[in-house]
Every structure is written in structure tokens, then in C-alpha cells.
Design an enzyme around this catalytic site. Structure first.
Site, PDB file in Angstrom:
ATOM      1  N   LYS A 154      -2.423   3.767   3.357  1.00  0.00           N
ATOM      2  CA  LYS A 154      -2.557   2.531   2.574  1.00  0.00           C
ATOM      3  C   LYS A 154      -3.887   2.514   1.898  1.00  0.00           C
ATOM      4  O   LYS A 154      -4.635   3.532   1.990  1.00  0.00           O
ATOM      5  CB  LYS A 154      -2.620   1.365   3.696  1.00  0.00           C
ATOM      6  CG  LYS A 154      -1.295   1.414   4.441  1.00  0.00           C
ATOM      7  CD  LYS A 154      -0.128   0.655   3.877  1.00  0.00           C
ATOM      8  CE  LYS A 154       0.808   0.301   4.651  1.00  0.00           C
ATOM      9  NZ  LYS A 154       1.945   1.665   4.994  1.00  0.00           N
TER      10      LYS A 154
ATOM     11  N   SER B 238       5.937   2.689   1.039  1.00  0.00           N
ATOM     12  CA  SER B 238       4.987   1.388   0.712  1.00  0.00           C
ATOM     13  C   SER B 238       4.081   1.836  -0.170  1.00  0.00           C
ATOM     14  O   SER B 238       3.233   0.666  -0.452  1.00  0.00           O
ATOM     15  CB  SER B 238       4.696   1.318   2.375  1.00  0.00           C
ATOM     16  OG  SER B 238       3.748   2.295   2.471  1.00  0.00           O
TER      17      SER B 238
END
Lengths: 212, 266
Positions: free
Chosen positions: B187, B142
Site C-alpha cells: 500500500k 487495490s
């Protein structure tokens, strides 16, 4: 002058430095041990405020917080937990868990003004927390279900009245009178506590003073 | 001749101790006297004579630092003279005791030291991992350009930003997943509390509430982030990634990267 320098040379600097280093190391070890116990095993905290009346004191309680069971996920509805506030990460709040992930929770939206209630399903990995005193509590009814990762500990023991000079033992018998709850409160030391209680909870509950 | 000298010196030492004379007996370089004092705490080699000197710690450091010679040549005389308070006398008696046989205390000494070292190391390690920095292993695609999905990369997570929760837009952060508290996710923190963000997929513009932040993965197509579960409370943040430390050819700083044109900062 040279005698002074000679005396300076005669001082056992190495052993003094060695001693000092080992004592500093000892202090650092003690500090780290306290940190590990406080953050990962068991801790003491002071909780205050009107949102968990009558379970917690208004002026403050010393509570024992169990960190291990929260980390292992053994928190169930009915437990009082200490958690990081979703509105300000620097603050910790104590609330009661009402529903876990997947449960369906019915709550009074604004009990001071209306009887409306809502039902909501708690998402997975979240918990629904509410203060015991629904009239004076900012909880999941305002900021929604809280991720479980914000829970830092489970409160399992309370030392009532350990804070401050006024020893308050607060008993409240709630009698429902329409929308407001009438609480009959008994104080141990009326003269010290009464002014404090009056100005803090005025507007949330009506207080009647009884002669002991 | 040597015995008499030894006797004389011990009497002088005893007199010096009773006087509380701090300067006596140091820096003299006498044969056999230890110049520079006793062993530092916590690093004493195991030696039976020192163990019996429970009083030595109470006395003045310098006076107690003069040890008798390790070989107890003058033992028979001193044992009879027996003023038990003198550290020299006690040490000599202790030296005698060491010759009596294996000590039950001694057999547990080494394993106990090992256990003590392990406990100390783990406590220090846990504290450092909580307050200074720790290491996290990457998994998943991701964050593709920033972290390579093929290799399991290890990154350094610094915790000093948690003291006052001062994060910047574009930091790569580590946080507990809102869906599963046992999982850590990595993230990019795009938006701080109070800012507005435009979400192209839902074609809406949202303001991030107080105490929350918006996180997104760099690889937008393969990332399960705030576009799915909404703003993340900042209490879940567990640190900021500053460097990649493994594999060696990827050792590098991790810099801030901002998506253009989607954020209005207050």
C-alpha cells in the site's frame, strides 16, 4: 629504479589477488551464515528491566530466542516472546503472551493505584502481551493488542546472572498486602546488588533485606 | 642429463626452504616450474598430489609455489631419497599414490561440491533478500493506477530503508498484514507518526500515534487498508517498492504520490 620496477613485475599479483578475493568471499560467507542463523533459527539476546520480574533479572539476562516457532505461528499463552515495540520500531521488548486472537482477557488497569479491571476481546491476528511485573510494565494495557507480525521470537532459555560482575539470583515471594506487593528478595552478593536494586525498583516494590 | 638437473634443482629447493628464502624459484621461467604461485583457495581443481601435501600450507607461499613437473619423471630416485618434509617429496609420493586406483574420497567430491554450492548460494541469497532488496508479486486491484491488476506484476522491494526506518510520505511500502502475519500487503504510506489525517468516511481527524503509520491503497474503493484496521505499527514494514521489474513493457520507477488536502504534517 628499474630494479625496483622489475621486482614489482615479479610479484605474483594475480595469485595474490585471487587469494585475497577468495578469503574475502570466505569472510562474507561466514558473515551471511551468522546472519541467517541469528535471524531465522536461533539467537541470543540480552533483556533487562523491571517489567518481567521475577522471571527475568533486573540488571540483565542472556536469553536464547527461538525464531522458527514464532514464524510458524506456534506461540501460545504463557510463552515469553521477544517482539518489536509498537511504540518504537527500533526497540525490542520481551513480554509474556496472555491471550491470542479471539481470547477474552481480563486485566488490572492500574494495579498500583486501584483495583479496577477490564475485559477485552483480542482481535484476530493479534496477541495480548503483559509483563510479569504488572506494576512496572508498559504492555498491551497501554498500547493495546499487538499484531502477531511484530513477534520476532520465543524465549526458551535463560542464563541467569550471566551479565556483569554481580551475580544476582533473584527470588521473590510476593505477599499481597492491600494494593502493594511485598517482595522478599534474596541476593547472592548483597553489597554489590543492594544499591542497584534500591534505586531502580524503589516505588514499585518494597524491598526487605534479610541476613543470609 | 635431465635427471641430474632435476636432482640438483630439488636439492637447491630444499636448501632454499630450510633457509626460508622467499625469493627463490620465482619468476625464473624454468621449464616446468609454475611461475606465479599456487592455485587460489577454494578453486583448486581436484588433483591427488596436492591433497596429500598437508604441510604445504604452513610453508612460505613462494617457496611452496614451485611445483614439480606434473609428469613424475624422476620418481624412482626421489621416492628412495625420502625426506618426507619437503613439499616436492610429498607431492611426488602423492603422485605415485594417485595411480593406485579409484579413491573413495573422490566419488563423493562432485556431489559434495554441488551441495556446498547450494548452501552457500542460499545463505547469500537469504542475506541479500533480508538486507538489500527482494522481489514481490502483486495481486489484487487495490493499487490500481500504480500497479495493473490484470497482470501479475513483479516489483523490486528495497530493504535499506529498514535500517533506520526512514520512510517518506507517499512511499509505496510492503508490510505484514495486521490481520494475518503470513500475508504481505502493498500500500501507500500516507502519514508518518505524529501527523494528523482527515478520514472523510468517518468524518473524523486523527493523530497517528508514535511508532505507527497510516497506509492507504491508491484505488480507494477496493482497498482494505488503514481505514479498516487503523494505524499500522512501523515494525510490520518490510520494505519499500522502488521499481516494477516484470512484465518488460511495464519496467519503470515507482514514484511517490500524495493525496491532496488531507494531511497536516508536523
Amino acid at each position: 629504479m628499474s630494479g625496483f620496477v622489475r621486482r614489482l613485475g615479479g610479484i605474483p599479483w594475480r595469485s595474490i589477488a585471487g587469494d585475497a578475493l577468495s578469503r574475502v568471499f570466505l569472510v562474507a560467507q561466514a558473515y551471511c551464515a551468522v546472519h541467517v542463523v541469528d535471524q531465522h533459527l536461533c539467537s541470543l539476546a540480552i533483556v533487562r528491566g523491571p517489567s518481567m520480574l521475577p522471571a527475568m533479572n533486573l540488571a540483565g539476562d542472556v536469553v536464547a530466542v527461538d525464531r522458527v516457532s514464532a514464524r510458524l505461528g506456534r506461540v501460545a499463552p504463557g510463552d515469553v516472546v521477544l517482539m518489536i515495540s509498537p511504540e518504537d520500531p527500533r526497540k525490542s521488548v520481551a513480554k509474556r503472551v496472555v491471550g491470542m486472537g479471539g481470547d477474552s482477557v481480563t486485566y488490572l488497569v492500574d494495579p498500583g493505584n486501584s483495583d479496577a479491571s477490564k475485559t477485552v476481546v483480542v482481535p484476530q491476528g493479534h496477541v495480548w502481551v503483559q509483563g510479569d511485573n504488572v506494576y512496572a510494565s508498559r504492555d498491551s494495557r497501554q498500547f493495546g493488542a499487538v499484531p502477531y507480525g511484530l513477534i520476532t521470537g520465543k524465549i526458551f532459555c535463560r542464563e541467569a546472572g550471566a551479565i556483569s560482575g554481580a551475580n544476582i539470583l533473584l527470588y521473590a515471594w510476593p505477599h499481597k498486602l492491600g494494593h502493594k506487593q511485598l517482595a522478599i528478595v534474596k541476593f547472592a552478593e548483597k553489597d554489590k546488588v543492594a544499591p542497584l536494586l534500591c534505586c531502580c525498583v524503589h516505588g514499585y516494590i518494597d524491598v526487605k533485606f534479610c541476613k543470609l | 642429463m635431465r635427471r641430474q638437473e632435476g636432482v640438483g634443482r630439488r636439492e637447491a629447493e630444499r636448501a632454499a626452504i630450510s633457509r626460508g628464502d622467499a625469493a627463490w624459484g620465482q619468476g625464473r621461467g624454468d621449464a616446468g616450474a609454475v611461475v606465479g604461485g599456487r592455485q587460489p583457495l577454494g578453486r583448486e581443481p581436484f588433483r591427488a598430489p596436492r591433497r596429500h601435501c598437508a604441510d604445504a600450507g604452513d610453508l612460505d607461499v613462494h617457496a611452496a609455489s614451485v611445483l614439480p613437473p606434473p609428469i613424475p619423471t624422476a620418481v624412482p630416485d626421489q621416492a628412495h631419497q625420502g625426506v618426507p618434509r619437503s613439499p616436492a617429496g610429498l607431492r611426488v609420493v602423492g603422485a605415485q599414490a594417485a595411480h593406485r586406483g579409484p579413491d573413495p574420497f573422490r566419488t563423493w567430491q562432485e556431489p559434495w561440491l554441488l551441495v556446498k554450492g547450494c548452501i552457500t548460494g542460499s545463505v547469500l541469497g537469504i542475506t541479500v533478500a533480508d538486507w538489500v532488496a527482494s522481489v514481490v508479486t502483486m495481486d489484487g486491484a487495490s493499487m490500481h493506477p500504480t500497479f495493473d491488476p490484470q497482470q501479475a506484476e513483479r516489483a523490486l522491494v528495497e530493504k535499506r530503508c529498514l535500517y533506520r526506518y526512514d520512510f517518506s510520505r507517499g512511499d509505496v511500502v510492503v508490510f505484514r498484514s495486521p490481520r494475518d502475519h503470513r500475508e504481505l500487503m502493498v500500500k501507500s504510506l500516507i502519514v508518518l507518526p505524529g501527523d494528523w489525517i482527515q478520514i472523510p468516511e468517518k468524518q473524523e481527524i486523527r493523530q497517528i500515534p508514535e511508532g505507527h503509520c497510516w497506509v492507504e491503497g491508491d484505488n480507494a474503493a477496493l482497498s482494505f487498508d488503514s481505514r479498516s484496521y487503523g494505524p499500522v505499527p512501523m515494525g510490520l514494514l518490510r520494505g519499500r517498492v522502488t521499481h516494477i521489474i516484470w512484465p518488460p513493457q511495464r519496467i519503470d520507477r515507482v514514484d511517490r504520490k500524495m493525496p491532496e488536502g488531507r494531511i497536516m504534517a508536523l
